[in-house]
Design a protein around this motif. Sequence first.
Motif: not given
Length: 414
Positions: A238-243, A281-293
């Motif tokens: 999660l940390f790696y892909f978020s970065s 929008i970026n905050h919710f994009l990151l949350k969605e990505f984290s949720s899917q991952l």
Amino acid sequence: MREERENRAENSINALFLVIYMCILLFLLSKKLYLFASIYVVLISLWLIWVNRKTITSNINTLFVELKKLKQLKYYYITDDNKDIDLEKRRNTFNLFRDVAVGTLFILLVNIFAIRSLFEHFLGKSEIVNLIIIISISFVLLIGYGGIIAGLVYKYTTATYVLIPIISSIIYFFFLHPIINFLPDFVGFLTYLLNTMILYSTLTYAFPVHVLRKLNGKTVLISSFTTILAALLSPILLFYFSSYIKSEKYLLTIETIKNENDISDTLKNIILDNPDLVDVINHFLLKEFSSQLTSMISLGITAFTISYIIGGLLINRKIMKNKLKAKTIYRKLIKEEYPMEYQYLVECSYFGGEDYENLLLNNDITSKIIKDNEVKLDIPDLSIKTRLIAWLKRNLIAYSIFSSYKKVFSELRK
């Protein structure tokens, strides 16, 4: 020395013959004489089989004799604590299978294509012929590499057990998923588990029960290690892909919105007039990505965990069934329904494991029979140290030089 020179001379002649054979074949192909090339390949192959018929027959007979002996537990000894003799014989047998099959693999494949060419020349193209050719190639590859795979599986039993979920995933995504991708996700998950079950069932069927008993003690450790690794791996991923997403500029910026042509001018103006919306929008994009991952990682962990549970259950099932066989044999021996013969004691030990071995060795009558039949066993040393030294001897020149100097110094001391 004489025999070694004869072998070298024979190998040189065979290599020269192979070079001449390939040169003639390449010459015919370069002249586009495909019909003559196909006939040439088939005739030469038939001639080679005829010339080497005694060697081929002898190797095949040896292979089947060894397989029969393994099935009859001829190399299984009760006083061989780790069953090293049986394991070594099994590995050697599969090496023999490999040498017999792989040596003729190239010739068989070339002949299949040559026969296909002849069929197409005289009978024309046919789907049935193509199907037969595909089946023949698959069969040849299975025979050719089956011995190699079996040898590796016997040598690296634990690694094979660990890798089966990964192999099952490869089979699923490359071969099964394209066929069933229109079905719901749970069908795909069940298909993966069924495929894993088939692989583990094949493993438990192919392995002797004394190997499975050793493996059974490691299954709990493997499952525990998988759980711990998954717990550590999830936040790291999660940390790696978020970065990565942040560094590669996948998130929205004012500049990307200005240059974007796929959104309406009204929406674009609203966002540009309110720059804080970009952060939202970026905050919710990151949350969605984290949720899917997280969902994908959880599904993968669940799939692997269930796979190892299935493998452990199948291994336990076979061990328990064999213990029931050992119990039946032991009771019939005690009741004298079976004669007190060595072969029955071996079968009882093989099916029952260490518990029944101890019962047999603690009984004066059965212990004497075992010791009379297992006098001075030549048990091979299969320790890691011995195998490492053997590998160094085969592959490293430095080791041979060191051994030579060691020998010279030892002689000087004398």
